[in-house]
Motif scaffolding. Structure first.
Motif, PDB file in Angstrom:
ATOM      1  N   SER A   9      40.300 -13.748   3.181  1.00 42.93           N
ATOM      2  CA  SER A   9      38.897 -14.152   3.258  1.00 42.93           C
ATOM      3  C   SER A   9      38.032 -12.899   3.188  1.00 42.93           C
ATOM      4  O   SER A   9      38.521 -11.779   3.360  1.00 42.93           O
ATOM      5  CB  SER A   9      38.606 -14.896   4.566  1.00 42.93           C
ATOM      6  N   GLU A  10      36.778 -13.094   2.968  1.00 39.18           N
ATOM      7  CA  GLU A  10      35.835 -11.978   2.912  1.00 39.18           C
ATOM      8  C   GLU A  10      35.802 -11.220   4.248  1.00 39.18           C
ATOM      9  O   GLU A  10      35.785  -9.990   4.274  1.00 39.18           O
ATOM     10  CB  GLU A  10      34.435 -12.503   2.573  1.00 39.18           C
ATOM     11  N   PHE A  11      35.814 -11.948   5.352  1.00 38.57           N
ATOM     12  CA  PHE A  11      35.766 -11.320   6.679  1.00 38.57           C
ATOM     13  C   PHE A  11      37.010 -10.476   6.920  1.00 38.57           C
ATOM     14  O   PHE A  11      36.933  -9.364   7.446  1.00 38.57           O
ATOM     15  CB  PHE A  11      35.644 -12.364   7.784  1.00 38.57           C
ATOM     16  N   ILE A  12      38.167 -11.011   6.563  1.00 41.39           N
ATOM     17  CA  ILE A  12      39.415 -10.276   6.785  1.00 41.39           C
ATOM     18  C   ILE A  12      39.502  -9.078   5.852  1.00 41.39           C
ATOM     19  O   ILE A  12      39.953  -8.004   6.256  1.00 41.39           O
ATOM     20  CB  ILE A  12      40.629 -11.222   6.669  1.00 41.39           C
ATOM     21  N   ASP A  13      39.031  -9.232   4.613  1.00 43.22           N
ATOM     22  CA  ASP A  13      38.972  -8.079   3.707  1.00 43.22           C
ATOM     23  C   ASP A  13      38.147  -6.947   4.327  1.00 43.22           C
ATOM     24  O   ASP A  13      38.536  -5.781   4.285  1.00 43.22           O
ATOM     25  CB  ASP A  13      38.354  -8.460   2.355  1.00 43.22           C
TER      26      ASP A  13
END
Length: 100
Positions: A9-13
């Motif tokens: 996900s964008e947050f995890i990236d």
């Protein structure tokens, strides 16, 4: 090579990008102390130790005695070593190379 995961996900990236900016063990300690609870950090470290012990062919009982980890968690980590995304093996191989 790009790794495709259900986790992605964008947050995890962004979180992983932050990890890659850390330059020393001290910086990791400082960042993880802020972002995680002490128990969460200890659990992560414990899981890595369990994976290492499994690769050393220790029994579940020996690992439970050494780490205090439940056999259910040991079993889950063992499945990850055999059938997971190969993350444990990647890191453990590199640690062995560094220590060797």
């Amino acid at each position: 090579m790009t790794y495709d995961s259900k986790l992605k996900s964008e947050f995890i990236d962004e979180l992983f990008d932050a990890f890659m900016l850390l330059e020393s063990k001290e910086e990791y300690y400082r960042f993880f102390e802020d972002i995680c609870t002490i128990k969460e950090i200890q659990s992560l470290a414990q899981r890595l130790k369990v994976a290492k012990l499994l690769r050393e062919k220790k029994t579940y009982n020996e690992i439970e005695e050494i780490t205090g980890t439940s056999t259910a968690t040991i079993s889950r980590i063992n499945r990850c070593l055999s059938y997971g995304a190969d993350g444990y093996n990647l890191v453990l191989d590199r640690l062995e190379k560094k220590e060797g």
